[in-house]
Design a protein around this motif. Sequence first.
Motif, PDB file in Angstrom:
ATOM      1  N   LEU A 205      -3.793  -2.377  17.742  1.00 20.44           N
ATOM      2  CA  LEU A 205      -2.589  -2.978  18.335  1.00 20.44           C
ATOM      3  C   LEU A 205      -2.305  -4.358  17.750  1.00 20.44           C
ATOM      4  N   GLU A 206      -3.341  -5.139  17.548  1.00 21.67           N
ATOM      5  CA  GLU A 206      -3.169  -6.471  16.971  1.00 21.67           C
ATOM      6  C   GLU A 206      -2.645  -6.379  15.541  1.00 21.67           C
ATOM      7  N   LYS A 207      -3.156  -5.403  14.797  1.00 16.76           N
ATOM      8  CA  LYS A 207      -2.683  -5.210  13.422  1.00 16.76           C
ATOM      9  C   LYS A 207      -1.209  -4.815  13.401  1.00 16.76           C
ATOM     10  N   ILE A 208      -0.825  -3.923  14.303  1.00 17.08           N
ATOM     11  CA  ILE A 208       0.573  -3.487  14.358  1.00 17.08           C
ATOM     12  C   ILE A 208       1.475  -4.672  14.676  1.00 17.08           C
ATOM     13  N   ARG A 209       1.099  -5.467  15.676  1.00 18.57           N
ATOM     14  CA  ARG A 209       1.898  -6.632  16.051  1.00 18.57           C
ATOM     15  C   ARG A 209       2.086  -7.578  14.866  1.00 18.57           C
ATOM     16  N   LYS A 210       0.998  -7.869  14.155  1.00 21.64           N
ATOM     17  CA  LYS A 210       1.072  -8.789  13.027  1.00 21.64           C
ATOM     18  C   LYS A 210       1.847  -8.181  11.859  1.00 21.64           C
ATOM     19  N   MET A 211       1.642  -6.894  11.614  1.00 19.75           N
ATOM     20  CA  MET A 211       2.288  -6.229  10.474  1.00 19.75           C
ATOM     21  C   MET A 211       3.807  -6.242  10.595  1.00 19.75           C
ATOM     22  N   VAL A 212       4.292  -5.924  11.794  1.00 13.65           N
ATOM     23  CA  VAL A 212       5.736  -5.772  11.973  1.00 13.65           C
ATOM     24  C   VAL A 212       6.472  -7.092  11.779  1.00 13.65           C
ATOM     25  N   ILE A 213       5.851  -8.203  12.194  1.00 11.88           N
ATOM     26  CA  ILE A 213       6.570  -9.482  12.154  1.00 11.88           C
ATOM     27  C   ILE A 213       5.929 -10.478  11.186  1.00 11.88           C
ATOM     28  N   VAL A 214       5.206  -9.966  10.192  1.00 10.37           N
ATOM     29  CA  VAL A 214       4.508 -10.859   9.270  1.00 10.37           C
ATOM     30  C   VAL A 214       5.498 -11.722   8.486  1.00 10.37           C
ATOM     31  N   ILE A 215       5.222 -13.023   8.476  1.00 12.07           N
ATOM     32  CA  ILE A 215       5.980 -13.994   7.685  1.00 12.07           C
ATOM     33  C   ILE A 215       4.961 -14.835   6.926  1.00 12.07           C
ATOM     34  N   PRO A 216       5.003 -14.854   5.584  1.00 10.63           N
ATOM     35  CA  PRO A 216       4.061 -15.690   4.827  1.00 10.63           C
ATOM     36  C   PRO A 216       4.115 -17.146   5.279  1.00 10.63           C
ATOM     37  N   GLU A 217       3.002 -17.842   5.147  1.00  9.01           N
ATOM     38  CA  GLU A 217       2.863 -19.189   5.702  1.00  9.01           C
ATOM     39  C   GLU A 217       3.968 -20.140   5.262  1.00  9.01           C
TER      40      GLU A 217
END
Length: 199
Positions: free
Chosen positions: A83-95
């Motif tokens: 679940l944590e991976k899905i959350r991060k994957m969908v809204i990933v923005i490079p630093e």
Amino acid sequence: MENNQSPVEIRERLLHTALLAFNEKGAKFTLEDISRTLNISKKTIYTVFSGKKELIEEMIDEGFREVKEEESYIVADTRLNTLEKIRKMVIVIPERYQAMDFRKFATLKESYPELYQRIEEQIEREWDLTIELLEKGMEEGVLRRFSIPVFKIMIEATMERLLERDEREGFEYMEALEEMMDIVIKGIETKGGEKEGKD
């Protein structure tokens, strides 16, 4: 800069400066803005990019390349559950893009509509890793069964709408993405999904 740096270094500095200028002025920034900031001639810029359009195009493509890299790191991170991976994957923005005023991308619609379309196309493609995680979540029982194509369309439509929003609406892009994912995750996770999803 022109004499002491390699073409690769010059290109990177041009892209970084273009990102800052775009964040301030949107598509209205000029090559003069870039040359003045870096204390170089426009001629030097033209040795790397054919013009402002190509510079913005490469800035967009570079951002999405970094997104793909971040996604690979997320998938490989054993500290995160599904679940944590899905959350991060969908809204990933490079630093380096996290402080970006994403409302500025709406300025491309009038000046460079084909580049704005390029952003939309990038949002809509290369979902393979996310889809694999969604399927894994269903198999683990931490996600209920739902239509992945519908999920994908919902996320794409929300992201594209957020890029077009009026700045008076009173929220930041990253905050809106986080809120979206709170709503989405609550809708697709099973009861106790967070605990069950631990690797």
